[in-house]
Design an enzyme around this catalytic site. Structure first.
Site, mmCIF file in Angstrom:
data_model
loop_
_atom_site.group_PDB
_atom_site.id
_atom_site.type_symbol
_atom_site.label_atom_id
_atom_site.label_comp_id
_atom_site.label_asym_id
_atom_site.label_seq_id
_atom_site.Cartn_x
_atom_site.Cartn_y
_atom_site.Cartn_z
ATOM 1 N N PRO A 10 0.799 -1.233 0.000
ATOM 2 C CA PRO A 10 0.000 0.000 0.000
ATOM 3 C C PRO A 10 0.831 1.282 0.000
ATOM 4 C CG PRO A 10 -0.121 -1.121 2.122
ATOM 5 C CD PRO A 10 0.535 -2.073 1.175
ATOM 6 N N ASN A 11 0.319 2.231 -0.759
ATOM 7 C CA ASN A 11 0.872 3.586 -0.885
ATOM 8 C C ASN A 11 2.168 3.679 -1.689
ATOM 9 O OD1 ASN A 11 -1.245 4.847 0.634
ATOM 10 N ND2 ASN A 11 -0.340 3.905 2.457
ATOM 11 N N ARG A 18 5.010 11.040 -2.333
ATOM 12 C CA ARG A 18 5.218 10.845 -0.891
ATOM 13 C C ARG A 18 6.421 11.666 -0.429
ATOM 14 N NH1 ARG A 18 4.404 4.610 0.860
ATOM 15 N NH2 ARG A 18 4.162 5.596 2.917
ATOM 16 N N TYR A 23 11.339 8.813 0.858
ATOM 17 C CA TYR A 23 11.075 7.919 -0.283
ATOM 18 C C TYR A 23 11.681 8.373 -1.612
ATOM 19 C CZ TYR A 23 7.717 6.269 3.168
ATOM 20 O OH TYR A 23 7.156 5.803 4.320
ATOM 21 N N ASN A 74 8.213 -5.183 -0.506
ATOM 22 C CA ASN A 74 8.023 -4.005 0.345
ATOM 23 C C ASN A 74 6.543 -4.005 0.689
ATOM 24 O OD1 ASN A 74 7.761 -1.582 1.625
ATOM 25 N ND2 ASN A 74 8.937 -0.400 0.121
ATOM 26 N N ALA A 77 3.075 -0.365 5.020
ATOM 27 C CA ALA A 77 2.679 -0.339 6.437
ATOM 28 C C ALA A 77 2.259 -1.719 6.951
ATOM 29 C CB ALA A 77 1.548 0.665 6.625
ATOM 30 N N ASP A 87 2.169 -15.041 7.638
ATOM 31 C CA ASP A 87 1.841 -16.470 7.504
ATOM 32 C C ASP A 87 1.949 -16.925 6.037
ATOM 33 O OD1 ASP A 87 1.452 -16.597 10.182
ATOM 34 O OD2 ASP A 87 -0.742 -16.650 10.112
ATOM 35 N N GLU A 98 12.764 -8.847 2.555
ATOM 36 C CA GLU A 98 11.945 -7.691 2.971
ATOM 37 C C GLU A 98 12.739 -6.428 2.679
ATOM 38 O OE1 GLU A 98 11.292 -7.625 7.220
ATOM 39 O OE2 GLU A 98 10.613 -5.538 7.173
ATOM 40 N N HIS A 100 12.751 -1.946 2.334
ATOM 41 C CA HIS A 100 12.123 -0.638 2.611
ATOM 42 C C HIS A 100 12.989 0.442 2.000
ATOM 43 C CE1 HIS A 100 9.383 -2.594 5.327
ATOM 44 N NE2 HIS A 100 10.422 -3.285 5.775
ATOM 45 N N SER A 102 12.887 3.607 3.046
ATOM 46 C CA SER A 102 13.383 4.420 4.170
ATOM 47 C C SER A 102 14.007 3.507 5.226
ATOM 48 C CB SER A 102 12.227 5.206 4.777
ATOM 49 O OG SER A 102 11.284 4.298 5.337
ATOM 50 N N ARG A 107 13.043 5.804 12.354
ATOM 51 C CA ARG A 107 11.857 6.649 12.163
ATOM 52 C C ARG A 107 10.969 6.495 13.392
ATOM 53 N NH1 ARG A 107 9.233 5.790 6.350
ATOM 54 N NH2 ARG A 107 7.948 7.511 7.166
ATOM 55 N N ARG A 111 7.388 1.984 13.465
ATOM 56 C CA ARG A 111 7.957 1.412 12.231
ATOM 57 C C ARG A 111 9.166 0.514 12.519
ATOM 58 N NH1 ARG A 111 5.420 4.302 7.967
ATOM 59 N NH2 ARG A 111 4.904 6.413 8.652
HETATM 60 C C1 DQA Z 1 8.145 1.614 3.823
HETATM 61 C C2 DQA Z 1 8.193 1.913 5.288
HETATM 62 C C3 DQA Z 1 6.852 1.681 5.913
HETATM 63 O O1 DQA Z 1 6.899 1.983 7.325
HETATM 64 C C4 DQA Z 1 5.821 2.545 5.305
HETATM 65 O O2 DQA Z 1 4.558 2.310 5.852
HETATM 66 C C5 DQA Z 1 5.798 2.462 3.825
HETATM 67 C C6 DQA Z 1 7.053 2.329 3.109
HETATM 68 C C7 DQA Z 1 9.455 1.964 3.098
HETATM 69 O O3 DQA Z 1 9.620 1.519 1.966
HETATM 70 O O4 DQA Z 1 10.279 2.651 3.642
HETATM 71 O O5 DQA Z 1 4.759 2.597 3.202
HETATM 72 O O6 DQA Z 1 7.940 0.228 3.662
#
Ligand code: DQA
Length: 258
Positions: A10-11, A18, A23, A74, A77, A87, A98, A100, A102, A107, A111
């Site tokens: 998401p996002n 953003r 980001y 990624n 959130a 799971d 995994e 990210h 950021s 932060r 997070r």
């Molecule tokens: C994120 C970090 C997460 O905490 C955040 O909710 C994101 C992006 C990152 O790529 O830094 O949406 O995964």
């Protein structure tokens, strides 16, 4: 060719809009293009997927089984609270890195915690787009090599099996050639008897094979071999009798012409 799935949650579709402090200024498309170029460099196929929805991400993880060799995820959130995604990662048995953009450890407190970290092979955070590229390198060089090794092993085993099979086949063919040679000698001997019988019968004015004689030959054929080959043996004898009859009528015709 191995396949890597680049999954964004998401996002991440809103990259470019953003906070650039966390980001950067590039869009999701820029990020995916960088991953695709990296894939070409690494010799792997890259598939990209993004969704705002937890269920779509879970479904994509499920359907990756047997199709995808490594995943860069990624989860946005969801990273911090989705036990359901955790799971799914655990059950698919595909190496997942995994990532990210950021640095989630520097932060807000909420997070800092990732609920998916324990089921991922690595966590890479805070390198921007490079987090994804490093993740891809790690998948290819560390986590997907076992599969490559297995493939190579399978390839070597296949080649060994093939060469063993071709050795055995050529031995069998040599044996069959020798048997065919013997069979042809026997066939010739049989045909010579057929010729003599034809001449004797002509002298006394008798027909060629009587039906009872034919049946006798077929019965002997069925009994003379392993049951598995009984039908084939009868077929062979039928063919031999047909050739014999043909030969006898040739002889008759020739002598009638004389
Ligand atoms: C994120 C970090 C997460 O905490 C955040 O909710 C994101 C992006 C990152 O790529 O830094 O949406 O995964």
């Amino acid at each position: 060719m191995k396949k890597i799935l680049i999954m964004n949650g998401p996002n991440l579709s809103m990259l470019g809009k953003r906070d650039p402090k966390h980001y950067g200024s590039g869009t999701l498309q820029d990020l995916e293009n960088a991953c695709i170029s990296k894939g070409i460099e690494l010799g792997v196929e890259v598939v990209c997927f993004q969704s705002e929805s937890e269920s779509a991400i879970i479904r994509k993880l499920h359907t990756s089984m047997g199709v995808i060799d490594g995943i860069v995820l990624n989860a946005g959130a969801y990273t911090h609270y989705s036990i359901a995604i955790r799971d799914a990662i655990e059950l698919i048995k595909i190496p997942v890195v995994e990532v990210h953009l950021s640095d989630i450890h520097n932060r807000e407190d909420f997070r800092n915690r990732s609920v998916i970290e324990a089921v991922c092979v690595e966590q890479i955070s805070g390198l921007g787009v490079k987090s994804y590229l490093v993740a891809m390198e790690k998948l290819v060089n560390q986590y997907m090599v076992r599969n490559d090794g297995e493939d190579a092993l399978c390839g070597a085993q296949e080649a060994a099996k093939e060469s063993e099979a071709s050795g055995l086949l050529s031995e069998e063919r040599v044996a069959i050639d020798a048997i065919d040679k013997e069979m042809l000698v026997l066939f010739e001997r049989r045909m010579k008897h057929v010729d003599r019988i034809a001449k004797i019968k002509m002298k006394v004015g008798k027909e060629t094979y009587a039906p009872s004689r034919e049946q006798e030959i077929l019965d002997k054929a069925a009994k003379g071999v392993d049951q598995d080959y009984a039908e084939a043996a009868q077929e062979l004898m039928r063919e031999l009798m047909r050739l014999s009859k043909e030969r006898q009528s040739q002889i008759r015709n020739v002598s009638n012409e004389d």
